[in-house]
Design a protein around this motif. Structure first.
Motif, short mmCIF file in Angstrom:
data_model
loop_
_atom_site.label_atom_id
_atom_site.label_comp_id
_atom_site.label_asym_id
_atom_site.label_seq_id
_atom_site.Cartn_x
_atom_site.Cartn_y
_atom_site.Cartn_z
N VAL A 259 0.84 -1.21 0.00
CA VAL A 259 0.00 0.00 0.00
C VAL A 259 0.87 1.25 0.00
CG1 VAL A 259 -1.66 1.37 1.33
CG2 VAL A 259 -1.98 -1.10 1.11
N LEU A 260 1.86 1.31 0.89
CA LEU A 260 2.71 2.49 0.99
C LEU A 260 3.61 2.64 -0.24
CD1 LEU A 260 3.68 2.39 4.78
CD2 LEU A 260 1.89 3.73 3.65
N CYS A 261 4.03 1.52 -0.82
CA CYS A 261 4.82 1.59 -2.05
C CYS A 261 3.98 2.10 -3.22
CB CYS A 261 5.41 0.21 -2.38
SG CYS A 261 6.88 -0.20 -1.42
N LYS A 262 2.71 1.70 -3.28
CA LYS A 262 1.83 2.20 -4.34
C LYS A 262 1.69 3.73 -4.24
CE LYS A 262 -1.04 0.01 -6.58
NZ LYS A 262 -1.14 -0.39 -8.01
N ILE A 263 1.49 4.22 -3.02
CA ILE A 263 1.38 5.66 -2.81
C ILE A 263 2.70 6.34 -3.17
CG2 ILE A 263 1.07 7.47 -1.07
CD1 ILE A 263 -0.78 5.46 0.44
N SER A 264 3.79 5.79 -2.68
CA SER A 264 5.11 6.37 -2.93
C SER A 264 5.43 6.41 -4.41
CB SER A 264 6.18 5.58 -2.18
OG SER A 264 5.94 5.58 -0.79
N HIS A 265 5.10 5.34 -5.11
CA HIS A 265 5.37 5.25 -6.53
C HIS A 265 4.67 6.39 -7.29
CE1 HIS A 265 4.90 3.64 -10.69
NE2 HIS A 265 6.12 3.16 -10.47
N SER A 266 3.41 6.65 -6.96
CA SER A 266 2.67 7.73 -7.62
C SER A 266 3.31 9.08 -7.35
CB SER A 266 1.21 7.74 -7.15
OG SER A 266 0.53 6.60 -7.61
N VAL A 267 3.74 9.30 -6.11
CA VAL A 267 4.38 10.58 -5.75
C VAL A 267 5.70 10.74 -6.51
CG1 VAL A 267 5.35 11.96 -3.87
CG2 VAL A 267 3.33 10.56 -3.46
N MET A 268 6.49 9.68 -6.54
CA MET A 268 7.82 9.75 -7.18
C MET A 268 7.70 9.97 -8.69
SD MET A 268 9.42 6.62 -4.94
CE MET A 268 11.18 6.72 -5.21
N ILE A 269 6.71 9.35 -9.32
CA ILE A 269 6.51 9.52 -10.76
C ILE A 269 6.01 10.92 -11.09
CG2 ILE A 269 5.04 8.82 -12.70
CD1 ILE A 269 7.26 6.86 -12.24
N ASP A 270 5.06 11.42 -10.30
CA ASP A 270 4.43 12.71 -10.60
C ASP A 270 5.32 13.90 -10.29
OD1 ASP A 270 2.17 11.53 -11.56
OD2 ASP A 270 0.79 12.37 -10.08
N VAL A 271 6.09 13.80 -9.22
CA VAL A 271 6.81 14.99 -8.72
C VAL A 271 8.32 14.85 -8.80
CG1 VAL A 271 6.92 16.66 -6.81
CG2 VAL A 271 4.85 15.34 -7.16
N ASP A 272 8.82 13.67 -9.10
CA ASP A 272 10.27 13.43 -9.18
C ASP A 272 10.98 13.72 -7.86
OD1 ASP A 272 12.67 12.69 -10.35
OD2 ASP A 272 13.10 14.71 -11.11
N VAL A 273 10.46 13.14 -6.80
CA VAL A 273 11.14 13.15 -5.51
C VAL A 273 11.55 11.72 -5.20
CG1 VAL A 273 10.01 15.18 -4.55
CG2 VAL A 273 8.90 12.96 -4.34
#
Length: 565
Positions: A111-125
């Motif tokens: 669950v947390l990796c799914k959230i993190s993945h979306s953040v990293m793809i969208d914002v490049d953090v």
């Protein structure tokens, strides 16, 4: 081959007839969105601060609303940072509950990796920890969803936690120059795996902060939040399912086709209105029925309409009955629920016929039934009917003597099919539209629960629990882990594995699609899901291009997701 089958693929490839928001582009979502008071109300709830639970049966537009909110926020610097995550593959992790002792740890990290993945793809953090690189997280998600768990992922499971995920989101907020973020968690009602569902809403509750507002799409009937999550306190519940009696119902449903088809539909206005009511507040159903009407080869308006209502009624009832195949312990709840629903429809039909005989054309229809003294055992049965979109429960705002009365509207397709709205010798579209749009009786039909469902049927509402495979003793409670007689561990069959072995020939394909599947190497759903190049393999079949191959794969994925919800 296509011509011999009489198939016009260009018609079926038309995006205007696509029922699911998952397969529409962002531009199509924005351009075709129904702009009404109801839509704007849901958008406001999704974008504002605070945790929200967006509730509604399948097809009511939860994904559509979330993706629209995502697009709106992404294109407006004054709005919060949007993060969209879909959990529609959650049941692919169900087998871990049967096979691994650390199943909950795997799910938590997923669950947390799914959230993190979306953040990293969208914002490049990114995370500072190398174990949580985008490449590793991406590989972890893919392998976990394909049941390829490996010990190499132990590092991710051990270090991933709520605090790190919050820090990543806060970094993204800072980088984008935003004040806060909305976390759009789609397909969050993990209803077929209660353990995962309870864990999910613990994560939902814990990740909420001053700067992070989580929103989850859930079902109105069977979503269970667990003992530590309190609806109303931890999150506001917002119903997306619009009442057919709501003043905004017709404007909302009308704007769906006005936007999509730009007034190009050659369908009689009265028929469009009838299909609008027959969809029962579910936009996906409305689009499906319009498509079926346009596609129909029936010669008359009446035969077209009757055929569509018959098919729609059969489909929604089949979907409801299929719940028993997924969660067999509730088979009795489902079967008695059918009896309960039929009895409600008959009661409404009887009162409408009686009133019509007494008052003639001056009569007012009744579509609401008020039920008192509902048996406690029946609560789950009613929730399944609401879950399937067969019963709409009207919120009880009374503080008088009727506080114990609950009011329901049965699916209008079923009432129309049974000719339960008024006494008529023939089909009159305009008359039916007039009745549906005119005011209803002020008071609902009132019945005691045991008048709708006789005592002998009420007694049949019970769990159908599987026996112990070692000694044959019946279980005494749902969720029981060990046999109370022999002590052996009780093992349940995996819903996910049942789905994976399903033969593709059993899916609702067109004739041409059946031929394509037969000529490909794919035999089961699992064959398709584990393939890394399914579209390329389908393209090898003569006459099949990339767009049509993708349509077949999307159809398989949609059916799989529907089965696993």
């Amino acid at each position: 081959m296509k011509e011999a089958l009489g198939i016009d693929l260009s018609f079926f490839d038309s995006s205007e007839y696509e029922e699911r928001a998952d397969y529409l582009s962002e531009k199509q979502l924005v351009d075709w969105t129904a702009d009404s008071e109801h839509f704007q109300f849901i958008q406001k709830k999704l974008i504002q601060v605070g945790a929200k639970l967006i509730t509604g049966p399948r097809g009511t537009g939860k994904t559509h609303q979330m993706k629209c909110a995502y697009a709106t926020c992404k294109n407006d610097n004054n709005l919060p940072l949007p993060i969209y995550v879909s959990f529609n593959h959650y049941l692919r992790l169900e087998t871990y509950l049967h096979e691994r002792s650390n199943a909950m740890d795997i799910f938590y990290a997923w669950v947390l990796c799914k959230i993190s993945h979306s953040v990293m793809i969208d914002v490049d953090v990114k995370y500072e920890n190398e174990s949580l690189s985008l490449e590793n997280i991406n590989a972890f998600i893919k392998d976990i969803e394909r049941n390829r768990y490996s010990e190499k992922y132990d590092d991710i499971i051990s270090v991933m936690n709520i605090s790190k995920t919050q820090e990543l989101i806060n970094s993204a907020i800072e980088k984008k120059g935003k004040k806060r973020a909305i976390l759009l968690l789609d397909d969050a009602a993990l209803t077929l795996t209660r353990d995962y569902m309870v864990e999910f809403f613990d994560i939902f509750r814990s990740i909420k902060s001053i700067r992070i507002s989580p929103k989850a799409s859930v079902y109105p009937g069977t979503t269970q939040y667990g003992p530590r999550f309190h609806v109303g306190q931890d999150a506001e519940q917002v119903s997306i399912w619009i009442d057919v009696q709501d003043k905004d119902y017709i404007p909302f449903m009308s704007s769906i086709i006005d936007k999509r088809f730009n007034n190009s539909l050659e369908i009689e206005p009265d028929i469009l209105r009838l299909l609008m009511f027959a969809s029962f507040g579910i936009p996906r159903s409305y689009i499906t029925m319009i498509r079926s009407y346009v596609e129909s080869d029936k010669k008359t308006i009446q035969s077209r309409f009757n055929s569509i209502i018959q098919n729609r009624s059969n489909n929604i009832l089949s979907e409801y009955i299929s719940i028993a195949d997924k969660i067999k312990q509730y088979s009795s709840f489902i079967s008695i629920g059918s009896v309960f629903l039929n009895s409600i429809i008959k009661s409404i039909k009887d009162i409408n016929y009686r009133n019509y005989d007494e008052k003639g054309d001056a009569f007012k229809k009744t579509i609401v039934i008020g039920i008192t003294d509902i048996d406690e055992k029946a609560e789950r049965m009613i929730k399944f009917l609401i879950e399937a979109g067969l019963l709409f429960e009207i919120p009880n705002i009374s503080h008088g003597t009727d506080r114990d009365m609950r009011r329901f509207v049965p699916h209008l397709s079923l009432l129309i099919k049974e000719k339960a709205l008024y006494k008529s010798q023939g089909f009159n579209a305009k008359r039916l539209v007039d009745i549906l749009t005119s005011p209803s009786e002020k008071h609902p039909l009132r019945r005691k629960f045991n008048r709708i469902l006789p005592e002998e049927d009420i007694a049949k509402i019970k769990l159908d629990l599987p026996v112990c495979k070692n000694c044959g003793t019946a279980r005494i409670a749902d969720g029981q882990k060990f046999c109370h007689i022999c002590g052996k561990e009780l093992v349940d069959g995996s819903i996910f594995k049942q789905c994976m072995i399903k033969n593709l020939s059993e899916l609702p394909f067109t004739d041409f699609q059946y031929k394509v599947i037969k000529l490909s190497k794919f035999k089961t759903i699992e064959d398709v899901l584990i393939s890394d190049n399914a579209i390329e393999l389908l393209k090898k079949v003569k006459y099949v291009g990339p767009k049509y191959a993708e349509k077949i794969i999307n159809k398989i994925n949609s059916w799989t997701n529907e089965f696993l919800y």
